[in-house]
Design a protein around this motif. Structure first.
Motif, mmCIF file in Angstrom:
data_model
loop_
_atom_site.group_PDB
_atom_site.id
_atom_site.type_symbol
_atom_site.label_atom_id
_atom_site.label_comp_id
_atom_site.label_asym_id
_atom_site.label_seq_id
_atom_site.Cartn_x
_atom_site.Cartn_y
_atom_site.Cartn_z
ATOM 1 N N GLY B 45 0.786 -1.231 0.000
ATOM 2 C CA GLY B 45 0.000 0.000 0.000
ATOM 3 C C GLY B 45 0.814 1.275 0.000
ATOM 4 O O GLY B 45 0.270 2.367 0.106
ATOM 5 N N SER B 46 2.138 1.157 -0.147
ATOM 6 C CA SER B 46 2.974 2.356 -0.095
ATOM 7 C C SER B 46 3.142 2.959 -1.489
ATOM 8 O O SER B 46 2.785 2.357 -2.490
ATOM 9 N N PHE B 47 3.669 4.162 -1.502
ATOM 10 C CA PHE B 47 3.909 4.882 -2.752
ATOM 11 C C PHE B 47 5.411 5.155 -2.814
ATOM 12 O O PHE B 47 5.933 5.974 -2.049
ATOM 13 N N THR B 48 6.103 4.441 -3.685
ATOM 14 C CA THR B 48 7.553 4.571 -3.737
ATOM 15 C C THR B 48 7.971 5.223 -5.048
ATOM 16 O O THR B 48 7.561 4.785 -6.111
ATOM 17 N N CYS B 49 8.779 6.260 -4.960
ATOM 18 C CA CYS B 49 9.272 6.921 -6.166
ATOM 19 C C CYS B 49 10.703 6.482 -6.440
ATOM 20 O O CYS B 49 11.514 6.366 -5.521
ATOM 21 N N PHE B 50 10.978 6.229 -7.700
ATOM 22 C CA PHE B 50 12.334 5.863 -8.111
ATOM 23 C C PHE B 50 12.910 7.016 -8.914
ATOM 24 O O PHE B 50 12.299 7.470 -9.886
ATOM 25 N N ILE B 51 14.087 7.464 -8.489
ATOM 26 C CA ILE B 51 14.771 8.447 -9.322
ATOM 27 C C ILE B 51 16.173 7.934 -9.620
ATOM 28 O O ILE B 51 16.705 7.059 -8.927
ATOM 29 N N GLY B 52 16.752 8.455 -10.680
ATOM 30 C CA GLY B 52 18.091 8.026 -11.074
ATOM 31 C C GLY B 52 18.395 8.588 -12.446
ATOM 32 O O GLY B 52 17.476 8.969 -13.171
ATOM 33 N N PRO B 53 19.681 8.652 -12.788
ATOM 34 C CA PRO B 53 20.047 9.258 -14.074
ATOM 35 C C PRO B 53 19.428 8.528 -15.267
ATOM 36 O O PRO B 53 19.112 7.340 -15.172
ATOM 37 N N SER B 54 19.276 9.241 -16.341
ATOM 38 C CA SER B 54 18.707 8.649 -17.551
ATOM 39 C C SER B 54 19.574 7.486 -18.022
ATOM 40 O O SER B 54 20.801 7.571 -18.009
ATOM 41 N N GLY B 55 18.944 6.401 -18.390
ATOM 42 C CA GLY B 55 19.674 5.239 -18.898
ATOM 43 C C GLY B 55 20.237 4.356 -17.805
ATOM 44 O O GLY B 55 20.984 3.424 -18.080
ATOM 45 N N CYS B 56 19.869 4.619 -16.536
ATOM 46 C CA CYS B 56 20.463 3.825 -15.460
ATOM 47 C C CYS B 56 19.759 2.490 -15.295
ATOM 48 O O CYS B 56 20.262 1.584 -14.647
ATOM 49 N N GLY B 57 18.570 2.336 -15.873
ATOM 50 C CA GLY B 57 17.904 1.039 -15.807
ATOM 51 C C GLY B 57 16.602 1.042 -15.030
ATOM 52 O O GLY B 57 16.125 -0.014 -14.621
ATOM 53 N N LYS B 58 16.013 2.209 -14.850
ATOM 54 C CA LYS B 58 14.750 2.269 -14.110
ATOM 55 C C LYS B 58 13.651 1.518 -14.863
ATOM 56 O O LYS B 58 12.942 0.700 -14.277
ATOM 57 N N SER B 59 13.540 1.806 -16.147
ATOM 58 C CA SER B 59 12.502 1.111 -16.925
ATOM 59 C C SER B 59 12.777 -0.384 -16.958
ATOM 60 O O SER B 59 11.851 -1.201 -16.890
ATOM 61 N N THR B 60 14.054 -0.744 -17.050
ATOM 62 C CA THR B 60 14.414 -2.162 -17.054
ATOM 63 C C THR B 60 13.962 -2.831 -15.769
ATOM 64 O O THR B 60 13.351 -3.908 -15.793
ATOM 65 N N LEU B 61 14.219 -2.161 -14.648
ATOM 66 C CA LEU B 61 13.799 -2.696 -13.343
ATOM 67 C C LEU B 61 12.284 -2.899 -13.321
ATOM 68 O O LEU B 61 11.789 -3.942 -12.881
ATOM 69 N N PHE B 62 11.546 -1.917 -13.823
ATOM 70 C CA PHE B 62 10.083 -2.012 -13.820
ATOM 71 C C PHE B 62 9.598 -3.123 -14.748
ATOM 72 O O PHE B 62 8.644 -3.825 -14.433
ATOM 73 N N ARG B 63 10.257 -3.246 -15.905
ATOM 74 C CA ARG B 63 9.844 -4.319 -16.829
ATOM 75 C C ARG B 63 10.028 -5.684 -16.176
ATOM 76 O O ARG B 63 9.230 -6.591 -16.386
ATOM 77 N N ILE B 64 11.073 -5.807 -15.380
ATOM 78 C CA ILE B 64 11.296 -7.079 -14.685
ATOM 79 C C ILE B 64 10.222 -7.270 -13.607
ATOM 80 O O ILE B 64 9.639 -8.342 -13.491
#
Ligand SMILES: Nc1ncnc2c1ncn2[C@@H]1O[C@H](COP(=O)(O)OP(=O)(O)OP(=O)(O)O)[C@@H](O)[C@H]1O
Ligand SMILES: [Mg+2]
Lengths: 254, 262
Positions: B45-64
Motif C-alpha cells: 500500500g505504499s507509494f515509492t518513487c524511483f529516481i536516477g540518471p537517464s539510462g540507469c535502468g529504471k525502466s528495465t527494473l520495472f519491466r522485470i
C-alpha cells in the motif's frame, strides 16, 4: 475554400496539359497517324463507346484484375500473418519468397501461356503473381513491426486466445495492410495491360495493341487515357478505407 | 507488511559484439550490465518513487517487476512468490503512449474492466472511472482525438479500473506540460488515498517524487544499484519550500551534484 481548391487544382492542371498537347501537335505539325490531338482522341473515345467496345474492354480488364487481386489477397494475407507470427514458418518460407518476388510477372507470361493457354485464366494468374508477393511481404512486415508496447499491454491486461488476434494484432496491422492493398492494386493494374497485350484477345491492353496493329493511334491514346482514369478510380476507392475511424490514427500520429 | 521483495537482482543485456563500436562500448565482448545487485523491499500500500540518471535502468527494473523481462540473476517476490510473467495483478503504465490507438477511450478502459462479469455493471464502472479522470463526454473519442494529458489520464483510468495490487508507473507524466503535470500530481495523491494499490513510480522530477512518495529510492548510474533510500513520512498536501521538506530537498539535490537547488 480548401475543398474548392482541391477540386479546382486538378481541373486546371488537366486543362493546361490538354492545351499544351493540342498546341504541340499544331506547332510541330504532327500527323494524326503518328500522334493524334485531343479532339481526335475524344472522337475515337466516342466511337469506341458507341460501338460498345470500350465498355467490353473495361469490364474484361476489371474482371481479371478483380479476380487475380482477390485471390492474391485471400492467399497472401493469411500466409503473411502466419509468417509474421510464427518464426519457423518465416525462416522456412521467407528466402523462397524473397527469391521469387523480384521475378517480374511478365517473365511468367510464357509459362502462363504454356500451362493455361490464351485467355482469362492466364491473365488472372499473372495478376495473382503480381499481387501475391508484395501483399505477402507487406503483411509479414506489418506483423513484425507492431510496437512491443502494444503486445505488452495486451499481456498485461490478460488479453489471450483468439482475442489477442482480433483485438490487438489485426487492428494494429490494418493500416499497413490497407496501404499494401493500395500499392498492390496499382501494380496489378499496371500488369493487366501488359498481360492483355500478349496473353488474351480482349481488354484494354488488347485494345491498345490492336490499335497499334491497325495503325489507329487514336485508339491507342484513348486506351491509355482510360487506363489512367480507371487507375485513379481504383486508388480512390481503396483510399476511402484509410478514412475508417479505427484506421485513421496512423496518419494523425505523424 | 512487505508486498514486494527484490533480492540480489542483476540484469545484463546479452548482446555481445566482437567489434567495438566506440571506445567505451557497453556491449563489447561482455553483455552490458544494467542493474547490479539490487536489494529492497516495498511495503504493501505504499507509494515509492524511483529516481536516477537517464539510462540507469529504471525502466528495465520495472519491466522485470511487471514480468515482461527476466532478470539475469536474483528474483522479485510478490507476496513471497516469484513473479512468473505479466498479470492483471500488476499493471504497468508505460513511459510512451500505451493506449491502443484503434480503440476509443471507453474500449481502452474496458480492457482493464475484465473483472466485472455483469455487462451493465461493467459499463457503469467504466463510465465512473472515465468520469473520475475527467473524461466525461470523451468516451467515444479515439486517443488521437484526445490531448496528451487526457491520454495519460485515460491510461491511468485503465490501470486503476483493473484494481491492481501493484501499479507500476514509468514516468507517466514526463511528456506533459508543467501545469498539467502539477494537476496530475494532485490526482495521483488522491489515487493513493482512494485505492489500496502499492504504487511504484519513476520520475526524473525530484519535486514530483517529494510531493508524491512515501519513500524515494535513488538509483546510481549504470550499472545501477540503490544509492539512497529516503523515507518521506510527511502528510499531504506538502509544501516543499519550508521546514524539513525544504532541507531534505536541498540534501537530495546536493546528493546528485547540484549545489544550488532552486
Ligand atoms: N533491449 C535492450 N538491449 C540492450 N540494451 C538495452 C535494452 N534495453 C535497455 N538497454 C540498456 O539498458 C540501459 C537502461 O535502460 P532503461 O530504459 O532501463 O533506462 P531508464 O533508466 O529507464 O532511462 P530513462 O530515464 O531515460 O527512461 C540503457 O543503457 C540501455 O541502453
Ligand atoms: Mg525509462
Amino acid at each position: 475554400m480548401a475543398l474548392k481548391g482541391l477540386h479546382l487544382h486538378p481541373l486546371i492542371s488537366f486543362g493546361l496539359a490538354i492545351l499544351a498537347w493540342e498546341a504541340a501537335i499544331r506547332c510541330l505539325d504532327v500527323p494524326a497517324y503518328r500522334f493524334p490531338g485531343p479532339l481526335a482522341v475524344a472522337e475515337a473515345m466516342k466511337e469506341l463507346a458507341l460501338s460498345g467496345r470500350l465498355f467490353a474492354s473495361i469490364t474484361a480488364s476489371l474482371f481479371r484484375v478483380t479476380w487475380g487481386f482477390y485471390l492474391a489477397t485471400c492467399a497472401a494475407i493469411p500466409l503473411g500473418l502466419v509468417m509474421g507470427i510464427y518464426g519457423p514458418a518465416r525462416a522456412f518460407l521467407n528466402p523462397l519468397v524473397q527469391f521469387l518476388r523480384p521475378i517480374s510477372p511478365l517473365a511468367w507470361i510464357p509459362v502462363a501461356l504454356m500451362w493455361l493457354g490464351i485467355g482469362d485464366r492466364s491473365a488472372i494468374f499473372l495478376i495473382f503473381l503480381s499481387s501475391f508477393f508484395p501483399l505477402l511481404v507487406f503483411t509479414m512486415s506489418a506483423v513484425l513491426s507492431i510496437k512491443v508496447t502494444y503486445i505488452r499491454v495486451g499481456l498485461n491486461f490478460g488479453v489471450t486466445g483468439l482475442k489477442r488476434y482480433t483485438k490487438i494484432l489485426l487492428p494494429a496491422i490494418l493500416p499497413d495492410i490497407i496501404t499494401g492493398l493500395r500499392i498492390t492494386l496499382g501494380t496489378a493494374w499496371l500488369v493487366i495491360v501488359a498481360a492483355e497485350m500478349i496473353a488474351v484477345k480482349s481488354g484494354i491492353g488488347y485494345l491498345i495493341i490492336d490499335g497499334r496493329n491497325s495503325m489507329r493511334m487514336d485508339y491507342v491514346v484513348a486506351g491509355m487515357i482510360v487506363i489512367g482514369i480507371i487507375g485513379l478510380a481504383l486508388d480512390w476507392t481503396i483510399s476511402r478505407l484509410e478514412m475508417l475511424p479505427s484506421v485513421r490514427w496512423v496518419r494523425k500520429r505523424r | 507488511m512487505n508486498k514486494i521483495e527484490v533480492r540480489g537482482l542483476s540484469k545484463s543485456y546479452k548482446e555481445r559484439r566482437k567489434k567495438r563500436r566506440s571506445p567505451g562500448d557497453c556491449g563489447y565482448r561482455h553483455g552490458c550490465p544494467v542493474l547490479q545487485d539490487l536489494d529492497f523491499r516495498i511495503e504493501e500500500g505504499s507509494f515509492t518513487c524511483f529516481i536516477g540518471p537517464s539510462g540507469c535502468g529504471k525502466s528495465t527494473l520495472f519491466r522485470i517487476m511487471a514480468g515482461f523481462e527476466k532478470p539475469t540473476t536474483g528474483e522479485v517476490l510478490v507476496d513471497g512468490v516469484p513473479i512468473s510473467g505479466p498479470s492483471t495483478r500488476h499493471i504497468f503504465v508505460f513511459q510512451e503512449d500505451g493506449l491502443f490507438p484503434w480503440m476509443t477511450a471507453m474500449e481502452n478502459v474496458a480492457l482493464g474492466a475484465g473483472r466485472f462479469s455483469d455487462p451493465v455493471e461493467r459499463e457503469r464502472e467504466i463510465r465512473d472511472f472515465l468520469d473520475m479522470v475527467g473524461l466525461k463526454g470523451f468516451e467515444n473519442h479515439y486517443p488521437h482525438e484526445l490531448s496528451g494529458g487526457m491520454r495519460r489520464r485515460a491510461e491511468v483510468a485503465r490501470a486503476l479500473i483493473a484494481n491492481p495490487e501493484i501499479l507500476l508507473m514509468d514516468e507517466p507524466f514526463g511528456a506533459l506540460d508543467f501545469i498539467t503535470r502539477l494537476q496530475m500530481r494532485e490526482e495521483m495523491v488522491n489515487v493513493h488515498q482512494m485505492f489500496d494499490s502499492t504504487i511504484l513510480f519513476i520520475t526524473h522530477d525530484i519535486d514530483e517524487a517529494l510531493q508524491l512518495g512515501d519513500r524515494i529510492i535513488m538509483l546510481s548510474g549504470r550499472p545501477s544499484s540503490v544509492k539512497a533510500d529516503i523515507p518521506l513520512p510527511f502528510p499531504h498536501p506538502r509544501d516543499l519550500a519550508i521546514g524539513e521538506m525544504a532541507s531534505l530537498r536541498k540534501e537530495i539535490y546536493f546528493h546528485i551534484g547540484i549545489h544550488a537547488a532552486l
